[in-house]
Design a protein around this motif. Structure first.
Motif, short mmCIF file in Angstrom:
data_model
loop_
_atom_site.label_atom_id
_atom_site.label_comp_id
_atom_site.label_asym_id
_atom_site.label_seq_id
_atom_site.Cartn_x
_atom_site.Cartn_y
_atom_site.Cartn_z
N LEU A 10 1.20 -1.21 0.08
CA LEU A 10 -0.19 0.05 0.01
C LEU A 10 0.48 1.29 0.27
O LEU A 10 1.75 1.63 0.90
CB LEU A 10 -0.70 -0.26 1.32
N GLN A 75 -5.28 3.77 -6.59
CA GLN A 75 -6.55 3.76 -5.31
C GLN A 75 -7.37 5.08 -6.23
O GLN A 75 -6.79 6.08 -6.60
CB GLN A 75 -6.01 3.34 -4.63
N GLN A 78 -8.56 8.27 -2.03
CA GLN A 78 -7.93 7.69 -0.76
C GLN A 78 -8.45 6.95 0.41
O GLN A 78 -8.77 8.26 1.21
CB GLN A 78 -7.13 8.55 -0.06
N ALA A 84 -7.79 0.67 -0.56
CA ALA A 84 -6.85 0.56 -1.06
C ALA A 84 -6.46 -1.00 -1.58
O ALA A 84 -5.73 -1.98 -2.66
CB ALA A 84 -5.42 0.65 -0.61
#
Ligand code: UD1
Ligand code: MG
Length: 447
Positions: A10, A75, A78, A84
């Protein structure tokens, strides 16, 4: 049974607490970006897929992830860590196996620790979280446990005072089987203070469905999550402490460990001796028996057995020192091969050069390698004596055994075995100084 593995890294967060125009995960620890640390951890775990989740406007992270050989999932907004992970679902396709989620802002996790997570998952847990115990839990998520079982993770912002007093925290690393990404993740909602989809909520959801989650413990110094510049400095400190410790255990003498700085790829062999205040930039190898004296800055260099460097030397990219060479105080080198037994002891710049064996390069020697447009090479044979304060105007070749008189500006090649003098002839005026002084004193008195 061998389980297939995938990693989802991530890296799409907003990085707001970093206050930087560079994305958080591209800030470096030990000379390598935090994203690169995560990529190499995934590689060390032999994953067959490594997917990096990137924000749609994070072009710098996209580029870096591509260069690291990671697959990229975008993604769009956010909306939180669960959102994510789901962004990676499409690229994951029909992957079947175990998935680990790595946070690209957590650079110091060791492969041995990550292996413990996989082992625990393979021992029939539905999900495994890497936890750690700390006296300063601050903003970390808290692990809610019943014996060995993990029943929930509560984010600090959502925690009750009782839960906040829990010292067992979430490192961010979580592993689960590919089924859960399809089943459990979509059950997570954003009904919380931040209005985000928290990945950590999956533990409670799974627990309520009767699925068993567990946790394994990591040493606290490995799981530091970097959210601010202060955290970045703490991570760097922690990395340096680890490198210093590893070096000493590998038989390297560090005279003052806390003042020696390493990069992630620094290699120092047994019985090298490193003094105080030495900084190793990227791509340095120091061989056994070499001595680095205080206050040296070394990058992109290879230093062979028994060589001595410093104090106050700067070795730049491409410096290759042969056995038993010496590069002394206030010497800068760049892109240079200095062969066995040669000494460059004081106050010199040696760049774009090859120097043969057993030469003596006098104090103040400069290779003039640049004409403002291009770089040129200086080639010096073996057993050459370069007098002090010589300027060698490249391109130039100095033959074996040659001797260069001090103070020369050497512009033409020097044949083997010859003497080159390139300075004005000395003039002596007998008694001139006496006469000069007398005249000055007389003038002063008459004023
Ligand atoms: C997270 C954990 C927390 C844990 C801590 C460990 C959650 C909800 N919380 O908090 O339990 O103790 O890490 O360091 O997971 N990211 C995205 N997309 C998003 C949001 C985040 O890709 O929409 C990425 C970030 O780039 C970062 C990682 O996910 O690499 C974690 O996000 P961050 O905002 O740093 O979470 P923490 O508040 O640190
Ligand atoms: Mg974080």
């Amino acid at each position: 049974m061998v389980h297939k593995r995938a990693a989802i890294i991530l890296a799409a967060g907003k990085s707001s607490r970093m206050n930087s125009s560079l994305s958080k995960v591209l800030h470096c620890v030990g000379g390598q970006s935090m994203l690169a640390w995560s990529a190499s951890l995934a590689r060390a775990a032999n994953v067959s897929r490594a997917i990096c989740v990137v924000g749609s406007d994070n072009d710098d992270v996209k580029e870096a992830a591509k260069n690291l050989g990671l697959d990229i999932a975008i993604q769009q907004q956010q909306l939180g860590t669960a959102n994510a992970v789901m962004a990676a679902e499409e690229i994951l396709g029909d992957f079947s196996g175990n998935i680990v989620v790595l946070y690209a802002d957590t650079p110091l996790i060791q492969i041995e620790t990550l292996e413990k997570v996989f082992t625990s998952l393979e021992n029939k847990s539905s999900a495994v979280v890497l936890g750690f115990d700390t006296s300063e839990p601050n903003s970390y998520g808290r692990l809610i446990t019943e014996g060995d079982r993990l029943t929930a993770i509560v984010e600090a912002k959502e925690a009750s005072p009782d839960q906040l007093s829990i010292s067992l925290c979430n490192s961010g690393i979580i592993a689960f089987s590919s089924e859960e990404i399809h089943e459990t993740l979509k059950k997570i909602n954003n009904d919380n203070i931040k209005g985000e989809y928290y990945l950590t909520d999956m533990i409670k959801i799974m627990s309520e469905e009767g699925k068993v989650s567990t946790f394994v413990m990591a040493p606290q110094h490995e799981v530091l999550g970097v959210n601010s510049r202060k955290d970045l400095a703490l991570a760097e400190n922690s990395f340096q402490a680890l490198m210093r410790n590893n070096a000493m255990e590998a038989g390297v003498t560090l005279r003052d460990p806390s003042s020696v700085y390493f990069s992630y790829d620094t290699i120092i062999e047994r019985d090298a001796d490193i003094a105080a205040n030495v900084v190793f930039g990227l791509d340095v190898k120091i061989s056994t028996g070499a001595i680095i004296y205080p206050f040296c800055d070394i990058e992109g260099s290879f230093i062979s057995e028994g060589s001595k460097v410093g104090p106050f030397a700067r070795l730049r990219r491409g410096s290759v020192l042969g056995k038993n060479t010496k590069v002394g105080n206030f010497v800068e080198t760049k892109n240079v091969q200095i062969n066995e037994g040669t000494k460059v002891n004081h106050l010199s710049y040696i760049g774009d050069a090859e120097i043969g064996e057993n030469c003596n390069i006098g104090a103040g020697t400069i290779t003039c390698n640049y004409d403002g447009y291009k770089k040129y090479k200086t080639i010096i044979g073996k057993n050459v004596f370069v007098g002090t304060n010589s300027s060698l105007v490249a391109p130039i070749k100095i033959g074996d055994q040659a001797f260069l008189g001090s103070g020369g500006v050497i512009t033409d090649d020097v044949p083997s075995g010859s003497l080159a003098l390139a300075r004005a002839k000395q003039v002596i005026k007998i008694d001139w100084a006496h006469r000069f002084r007398k005249a000055q004193i007389k003038r002063k008195k008459s004023n």
